[in-house]
Enzyme design. Structure first.
Site, mmCIF file in Angstrom:
data_model
loop_
_atom_site.group_PDB
_atom_site.id
_atom_site.type_symbol
_atom_site.label_atom_id
_atom_site.label_comp_id
_atom_site.label_asym_id
_atom_site.label_seq_id
_atom_site.Cartn_x
_atom_site.Cartn_y
_atom_site.Cartn_z
ATOM 1 C CD GLU A 37 2.085 1.812 -4.874
ATOM 2 O OE1 GLU A 37 1.620 2.634 -5.582
ATOM 3 O OE2 GLU A 37 1.733 1.752 -3.913
ATOM 4 C CE1 TYR A 120 1.999 8.344 -5.974
ATOM 5 C CE2 TYR A 120 1.708 6.258 -6.900
ATOM 6 C CZ TYR A 120 1.357 7.227 -5.929
ATOM 7 O OH TYR A 120 0.648 6.673 -5.016
ATOM 8 C CG ASP A 138 -1.287 10.228 -6.255
ATOM 9 O OD1 ASP A 138 -1.014 11.258 -5.367
ATOM 10 O OD2 ASP A 138 -1.812 9.184 -6.244
#
Ligand code: SF4
Length: 358
Positions: A37, A120, A138
């Protein structure tokens, strides 16, 4: 905003019917999901794949990452850009080992206390690794949600962002939240594209107001782009007075853009200066030595998020003084074969390529 459309079952069916097989989707290790991520922030999926493999081979556990030096970490990240991500990942790994006994916290709220993990990323890790029904938002998800709702408001405004986070939260199912979030991300990457939304094959088309009204390309609403500033920058390959095989490289200060990476020293051109004058002034300010600029080497153009540069590289000769770390974190006299052990930003890697080609 209208009521949240029931898209979760449709998205999960679409996900189950087949999705892109990526290396981090084959694991349940929270650390591996975290690494993926962080790498995926601001970087394309296909660029991340080989970096992810190298990273996991070199730092297979959070303990291995925490024990590594920052130089090793930056070297493995070299070329991926936005180096703050690597520095934060490294610092956060050390926190996880020191404070959380080597185990990643399991909720988005706790994850956000770690360096480099924003809302996020916390949502992605918590939902995928720990099945917490939390949202993520996002650019891709903003585009999908503002099209689904045909949102006429500027999505860069705080009030709109707040509404979008709320909508994203309302939509996350308690069953399989991680798969749902991944499906949403994949929909943004493959179907609901910025300039070519593929509405005919979109699994949530029946709930999309922008599609019904033909406003897909007007959503999301953003303010017109301001002109990006441009700077001319001079950099020098400064050859040693007495050892013709060695030249000077410097490490950027740890805080700030490209912090901790090595570079050919130099800096921004000021009004009224020629580029060789810029180089002489910058080298004096940052390293306290005098140089003579001898020959042009190459020009490199590069765009960062908020500005663009044209980097003019020159050969130069050290004439006087002993280098000191005045405006740099460190410096070294190196030979071309030794460059491989230092991490450089992409512009400096192009100078190295030009240097090797001469
Ligand atoms: Fe995007 Fe079209 Fe799907 Fe709407 S129908 S979410 S615009 S791809």
């Amino acid at each position: 905003m209208t009521a949240p459309p029931p898209i979760a079952p449709l998205l999960l069916d679409w996900w189950d019917a087949g999705h892109t097989d990526l290396p981090w989707r084959q694991v349940r290790d929270p650390y591996a999901i975290w690494v993926s991520e962080i790498m995926l922030q601001q970087t394309q999926v296909m660029t991340v794949v080989p970096y992810y493999a190298r990273w996991m081979a070199r730092f297979p556990t959070v303990q291995a990452l925490a024990a590594a030096s920052l130089d090793e970490v930056l070297k493995v990240w070299e070329g991926l850009g936005y180096y703050r991500r690597a520095r934060h990942l490294h610092a956060a790994a050390q926190t996880v080992v020191a404070v959380y006994d080597g185990r990643l916290p399991q909720t988005a709220a706790e994850l956000m206390k770690l360096k480099g993990i924003g809302r996020y990323t916390a949502g992605a890790i918590a939902s995928i690794a720990f099945h917490e029904p939390v949202p993520l938002l996002d650019g891709n998800v903003i585009r999908i949600l503002s099209r689904l709702q045909d949102l006429p408001h500027d999505v860069t405004q705080t009030a709109t962002q707040k509404k979008l986070w709320q909508l994203a939260a309302d939509l996350v199912p308690s069953h399989r939240p991680g798969d749902y979030n991944q499906a949403l991300m994949e929909l943004g990457q493959q179907v609901c594209l910025p300039a070519r939304p593929m509405c005919l094959i979109c699994p949530v088309a029946s709930h999309c107001l922008a599609r019904q009204r033909g406003t897909q390309l007007e959503r999301p609403v953003r303010p017109p782009r301001a002109n990006t500033p441009h700077y001319d920058v001079a950099a020098g390959v400064i050859w040693h007075r007495d050892d013709p095989a060695r030249f000077l490289i410097a490490q950027r200060p740890l805080a700030g853009l490209l912090g901790g990476l090595w570079e050919f020293p130099g800096g921004k051109q000021e009004a009224g200066e020629t580029l060789p004058q810029t180089l002489q002034r910058e080298i004096k300010e940052e390293l306290g030595i005098d140089i003579e600029v001898t020959q042009f080497l190459t020009t490199i153009k590069h765009a960062y998020t908020h500005f663009r540069i044209t980097l003019h590289a020159f050969h130069a000769r050290h004439t006087q003084g002993t280098p000191q770390n005045l405006g740099v974190a460190d410096h070294a006299w190196v030979t071309i074969p030794e460059l491989g052990t230092y991490a450089f930003a992409v512009t400096d890697q192009k100078i190295i390529a030009a240097l090797r080609a001469t």
